[in-house]
Design a protein around this motif. Structure first.
Motif, short mmCIF file in Angstrom:
data_model
loop_
_atom_site.label_atom_id
_atom_site.label_comp_id
_atom_site.label_asym_id
_atom_site.label_seq_id
_atom_site.Cartn_x
_atom_site.Cartn_y
_atom_site.Cartn_z
N ARG A 88 0.87 -1.18 0.00
CA ARG A 88 0.00 0.00 0.00
C ARG A 88 0.91 1.23 0.00
NH1 ARG A 88 -0.99 0.17 6.60
NH2 ARG A 88 1.07 1.08 6.92
N PRO A 89 0.40 2.38 -0.38
CA PRO A 89 1.22 3.59 -0.30
C PRO A 89 1.41 4.03 1.14
CG PRO A 89 -1.00 4.16 -0.95
CD PRO A 89 -0.94 2.66 -0.94
N ASP A 90 2.58 4.60 1.44
CA ASP A 90 2.86 5.04 2.80
C ASP A 90 3.06 6.54 2.93
OD1 ASP A 90 2.70 2.67 4.35
OD2 ASP A 90 4.58 1.99 3.48
N SER A 91 3.32 7.24 1.82
CA SER A 91 3.50 8.69 1.93
C SER A 91 2.13 9.38 1.86
CB SER A 91 4.40 9.22 0.82
OG SER A 91 3.67 9.37 -0.39
N LEU A 92 2.01 10.52 2.54
CA LEU A 92 0.73 11.22 2.59
C LEU A 92 0.26 11.68 1.21
CD1 LEU A 92 -1.59 12.33 4.27
CD2 LEU A 92 -0.22 14.40 4.69
N PRO A 93 1.12 12.26 0.36
CA PRO A 93 0.65 12.67 -0.98
C PRO A 93 0.09 11.50 -1.79
CG PRO A 93 2.74 13.72 -0.49
CD PRO A 93 2.51 12.71 0.59
N GLN A 94 0.75 10.34 -1.72
CA GLN A 94 0.27 9.17 -2.45
C GLN A 94 -1.08 8.71 -1.90
OE1 GLN A 94 3.50 6.44 -1.87
NE2 GLN A 94 4.93 7.65 -3.10
#
Length: 272
Positions: A88-94
């Motif tokens: 899953r994505p982990d950065s806030l923008p993603q």
């Protein structure tokens, strides 16, 4: 007349080229990490080959990337379906780009580890929208071991994803997950496939808690508020004991399970 005929031939030639490109029904992008766990890496490699073959057979395009920075609004605008193969994505923008995509008509399919969340771990439950609202499962709460086939039961038979599937079928080997939330109590969740009681005992251990003897375990579901399908399969059996990391099973070894996967993808891609 000669020039008119030439113009007609040219026009027909361009029309034929356009019609050929127009057979692409929808566009799919798959994101993956493929690091650390050999079973997940094995699944990613065979998935990319399998989906590429299915794309040719069913007239959709398939792109795959391990660059999660492409999970942005501009890139997603070119695709009708997003797949998370193993993470899953982990950065806030993603995360914000993905949530915006899903809340504005995008479609998603996720496999196995894409739903994993455990606090504390390298993948903590720190994304409530995704794990609590979107997936509905909450956090990871245990698994069977080692990867084995299970008898699966088809539920909600009127749903297009499972309409053509038999009442029960045998899966490919998999490590099965259970969750902290009871999905049956969530009015937005439609459970499509669950583990049939005839599968018990499920797992071989050696730890006793890795062998399930009873209980209710959903393995594929959708959320009525979104265009999505989660499928718990995606962990191949591997030769960890002899340290070869050789792949001992294939997620795509079950014809009926494959039909569940492609039915889900085609439903997501064609659904308006």
């Amino acid at each position: 007349m000669k020039y008119l005929l030439l113009l007609l031939l040219c026009y027909n030639g361009f029309s034929g080229t356009y019609a050929q490109h127009d057979t692409t029904r929808f566009h799919v992008i798959a994101f993956y990490t493929a690091r650390e766990d050999a079973a997940h890496i094995s699944f990613v490699h065979e998935s990319n080959k399998w989906f590429a073959a299915q794309a040719a057979a069913h007239h959709f395009s398939y792109d795959a990337t391990n660059d999660w920075n492409k999970l942005n609004t501009d890139t997603l605008s070119h695709y009708q379906v997003v797949i998370f193969l193993d993470s899953r994505p982990d950065s806030l923008p993603q995360r914000l780009a993905f949530q915006h995509y899903m809340e504005n008509g995008g479609a998603w399919m996720g496999f196995h580890f894409a739903a994993f969340a455990l606090t504390p771990s390298a993948f903590p439950q720190n994304w409530n929208w995704y794990h609590q609202q979107f997936l509905g499962a909450g956090s990871y709460d245990g698994n069977t071991w080692r990867p084995v086939s299970a008898v699966l039961r088809t539920e909600h038979r009127q749903h297009p994803v499972v309409k053509t599937l038999p009442d029960t079928f045998v899966s490919a080997p998999n490590e099965w997950y259970k969750w902290t939330n009871d999905l049956r109590k969530n009015p937005d969740i439609i459970i499509l496939v669950s583990i049939d009681p005839s599968s018990f005992p499920l797992g071989t251990g050696p730890k006793p808690h890795e062998i399930w003897h009873n209980g209710y375990y959903p393995v594929a579901w959708t959320n009525k508020k979104y265009r999505m399908v989660y499928i718990n399969m995606g962990h191949n059996d591997m030769d960890y004991e002899h340290h070869t990391n050789a792949t001992l099973s294939s997620t795509f070894a079950s014809e009926t399970q494959n039909r569940l996967i492609i039915n889900s993808l085609l439903w997501l891609g064609r659904r308006k």
